[in-house]
Design a protein around this motif. Structure first.
Motif, PDB file in Angstrom:
ATOM      1  N   HIS A   1     -13.370  10.355  32.445  1.00  0.00           N
ATOM      2  CA  HIS A   1     -14.818  10.499  32.269  1.00  0.00           C
ATOM      3  C   HIS A   1     -15.289  10.037  30.896  1.00  0.00           C
ATOM      4  N   LEU A   2     -14.389   9.635  30.042  1.00  0.00           N
ATOM      5  CA  LEU A   2     -14.766   9.207  28.703  1.00  0.00           C
ATOM      6  C   LEU A   2     -15.073   7.717  28.683  1.00  0.00           C
ATOM      7  N   ALA A   3     -16.055   7.337  27.861  1.00  0.00           N
ATOM      8  CA  ALA A   3     -16.404   5.925  27.744  1.00  0.00           C
ATOM      9  C   ALA A   3     -15.294   5.164  27.026  1.00  0.00           C
ATOM     10  N   ALA A   4     -14.664   5.811  26.080  1.00  0.00           N
ATOM     11  CA  ALA A   4     -13.551   5.196  25.343  1.00  0.00           C
ATOM     12  C   ALA A   4     -12.532   6.284  25.072  1.00  0.00           C
ATOM     13  N   TRP A   5     -11.269   5.966  25.296  1.00  0.00           N
ATOM     14  CA  TRP A   5     -10.248   6.988  25.085  1.00  0.00           C
ATOM     15  C   TRP A   5      -8.916   6.343  24.771  1.00  0.00           C
ATOM     16  N   THR A   6      -8.042   7.138  24.217  1.00  0.00           N
ATOM     17  CA  THR A   6      -6.687   6.702  23.950  1.00  0.00           C
ATOM     18  C   THR A   6      -5.773   7.344  24.975  1.00  0.00           C
ATOM     19  N   GLU A   7      -4.560   6.826  25.081  1.00  0.00           N
ATOM     20  CA  GLU A   7      -3.601   7.399  26.016  1.00  0.00           C
ATOM     21  C   GLU A   7      -3.311   8.850  25.625  1.00  0.00           C
ATOM     22  N   GLY A   8      -3.066   9.688  26.605  1.00  0.00           N
ATOM     23  CA  GLY A   8      -2.700  11.067  26.324  1.00  0.00           C
ATOM     24  C   GLY A   8      -3.442  12.026  27.217  1.00  0.00           C
ATOM     25  N   GLU A   9      -3.039  13.232  27.154  1.00  0.00           N
ATOM     26  CA  GLU A   9      -3.675  14.282  27.950  1.00  0.00           C
ATOM     27  C   GLU A   9      -5.055  14.611  27.378  1.00  0.00           C
ATOM     28  N   ALA A  10      -5.897  15.198  28.232  1.00  0.00           N
ATOM     29  CA  ALA A  10      -7.262  15.527  27.822  1.00  0.00           C
ATOM     30  C   ALA A  10      -7.297  16.455  26.611  1.00  0.00           C
ATOM     31  N   ALA A  11      -6.441  17.455  26.590  1.00  0.00           N
ATOM     32  CA  ALA A  11      -6.438  18.387  25.455  1.00  0.00           C
ATOM     33  C   ALA A  11      -6.006  17.690  24.170  1.00  0.00           C
ATOM     34  N   SER A  12      -5.051  16.777  24.266  1.00  0.00           N
ATOM     35  CA  SER A  12      -4.599  16.033  23.088  1.00  0.00           C
ATOM     36  C   SER A  12      -5.709  15.150  22.550  1.00  0.00           C
ATOM     37  N   VAL A  13      -6.412  14.485  23.450  1.00  0.00           N
ATOM     38  CA  VAL A  13      -7.533  13.630  23.044  1.00  0.00           C
ATOM     39  C   VAL A  13      -8.604  14.473  22.368  1.00  0.00           C
ATOM     40  N   ALA A  14      -8.916  15.638  22.958  1.00  0.00           N
ATOM     41  CA  ALA A  14      -9.941  16.515  22.384  1.00  0.00           C
ATOM     42  C   ALA A  14      -9.516  17.028  21.013  1.00  0.00           C
ATOM     43  N   LEU A  15      -8.266  17.421  20.880  1.00  0.00           N
ATOM     44  CA  LEU A  15      -7.788  17.923  19.599  1.00  0.00           C
ATOM     45  C   LEU A  15      -7.794  16.828  18.534  1.00  0.00           C
ATOM     46  N   GLU A  16      -7.398  15.622  18.899  1.00  0.00           N
ATOM     47  CA  GLU A  16      -7.455  14.495  17.960  1.00  0.00           C
ATOM     48  C   GLU A  16      -8.883  14.257  17.499  1.00  0.00           C
ATOM     49  N   ARG A  17      -9.821  14.293  18.439  1.00  0.00           N
ATOM     50  CA  ARG A  17     -11.230  14.087  18.099  1.00  0.00           C
ATOM     51  C   ARG A  17     -11.725  15.209  17.192  1.00  0.00           C
ATOM     52  N   ALA A  18     -11.331  16.443  17.487  1.00  0.00           N
ATOM     53  CA  ALA A  18     -11.748  17.586  16.666  1.00  0.00           C
ATOM     54  C   ALA A  18     -11.226  17.442  15.235  1.00  0.00           C
ATOM     55  N   GLU A  19      -9.975  17.073  15.091  1.00  0.00           N
ATOM     56  CA  GLU A  19      -9.395  16.936  13.751  1.00  0.00           C
ATOM     57  C   GLU A  19     -10.012  15.768  12.987  1.00  0.00           C
ATOM     58  N   ALA A  20     -10.296  14.671  13.671  1.00  0.00           N
ATOM     59  CA  ALA A  20     -10.938  13.527  13.019  1.00  0.00           C
ATOM     60  C   ALA A  20     -12.346  13.899  12.548  1.00  0.00           C
ATOM     61  N   ALA A  21     -13.086  14.611  13.395  1.00  0.00           N
ATOM     62  CA  ALA A  21     -14.439  15.036  13.018  1.00  0.00           C
ATOM     63  C   ALA A  21     -14.378  16.017  11.850  1.00  0.00           C
ATOM     64  N   ARG A  22     -13.421  16.951  11.905  1.00  0.00           N
ATOM     65  CA  ARG A  22     -13.275  17.907  10.798  1.00  0.00           C
ATOM     66  C   ARG A  22     -13.058  17.165   9.483  1.00  0.00           C
ATOM     67  N   ALA A  23     -12.170  16.189   9.488  1.00  0.00           N
ATOM     68  CA  ALA A  23     -11.878  15.421   8.276  1.00  0.00           C
ATOM     69  C   ALA A  23     -13.133  14.716   7.771  1.00  0.00           C
ATOM     70  N   ARG A  24     -13.901  14.139   8.690  1.00  0.00           N
ATOM     71  CA  ARG A  24     -15.126  13.444   8.276  1.00  0.00           C
ATOM     72  C   ARG A  24     -16.151  14.416   7.701  1.00  0.00           C
ATOM     73  N   PHE A  25     -16.336  15.557   8.363  1.00  0.00           N
ATOM     74  CA  PHE A  25     -17.303  16.549   7.871  1.00  0.00           C
ATOM     75  C   PHE A  25     -16.889  17.052   6.485  1.00  0.00           C
ATOM     76  N   GLU A  26     -15.615  17.406   6.349  1.00  0.00           N
ATOM     77  CA  GLU A  26     -15.150  17.939   5.070  1.00  0.00           C
ATOM     78  C   GLU A  26     -15.246  16.904   3.961  1.00  0.00           C
ATOM     79  N   ALA A  27     -15.026  15.627   4.291  1.00  0.00           N
ATOM     80  CA  ALA A  27     -15.173  14.562   3.296  1.00  0.00           C
ATOM     81  C   ALA A  27     -16.614  14.458   2.813  1.00  0.00           C
ATOM     82  N   GLU A  28     -17.542  14.910   3.658  1.00  0.00           N
ATOM     83  CA  GLU A  28     -18.971  14.882   3.305  1.00  0.00           C
ATOM     84  C   GLU A  28     -19.433  16.216   2.710  1.00  0.00           C
ATOM     85  N   GLY A  29     -18.485  17.129   2.452  1.00  0.00           N
ATOM     86  CA  GLY A  29     -18.833  18.400   1.828  1.00  0.00           C
ATOM     87  C   GLY A  29     -19.299  19.474   2.791  1.00  0.00           C
ATOM     88  N   ILE A  30     -19.095  19.260   4.068  1.00  0.00           N
ATOM     89  CA  ILE A  30     -19.503  20.242   5.079  1.00  0.00           C
ATOM     90  C   ILE A  30     -18.320  21.162   5.358  1.00  0.00           C
TER      91      ILE A  30
END
Length: 136
Positions: free
Chosen positions: A44-73
């Motif tokens: 159901h995703l427009a763009a995705w990498t290989e892996g299970e749904a939970a792994s993809v979600a966790l990767e996305r969560a960690e990437a977003a966390r890193a971006r937010f924290e880099a911006e002081g959030i």
């Protein structure tokens, strides 16, 4: 200090969501954000990498966390949630105390979540303010 639940997936690293969180943090200097990324089935995703749904979600969560924290959030947690975004939000609400919810989606016509009425259902059924961020 305000605690804000953020529910997003493909738009988790969007400029629009980042700007919305910056705005909240500017108004509430002690704001802390908890990010939940629903473990949406990869077909159901427009763009995705290989892996299970939970792994993809966790990767996305960690990437977003890193971006937010880099911006002081300040991010207290970033995790994968239920595959259904409404249920992922409810699960997170049951696990913690929040002052508001931020839901990030694609625009109408592109967003499966809007078709599932996620934002309106949260507004109707949860006694917290809900902010809808549309990412392009």
């Amino acid at each position: 200090m305000g605690r804000y639940l953020v529910v997003a997936h493909q738009t988790a690293e969007s400029r629009e969501l980042l700007e919305a969180l910056r705005g909240i943090a500017a108004d509430d200097s002690d704001a802390e954000f908890e990010l939940v990324v629903p473990a949406t089935a990869v077909q159901h995703l427009a763009a995705w990498t290989e892996g299970e749904a939970a792994s993809v979600a966790l990767e996305r969560a960690e990437a977003a966390r890193a971006r937010f924290e880099a911006e002081g959030i300040k991010v207290g947690d970033a995790r994968a949630g239920d595959a259904r975004p409404y249920e992922a939000a409810l699960d997170a609400l049951n696990d913690g105390s929040y002052d508001a919810i931020v839901v990030s989606t694609f625009p109408p016509g592109m967003s499966r979540w809007l078709g599932m009425d996620v934002v309106k259902r949260l507004e109707r059924n949860v006694s917290l303010p809900v902010t809808h961020v549309v990412a392009h």
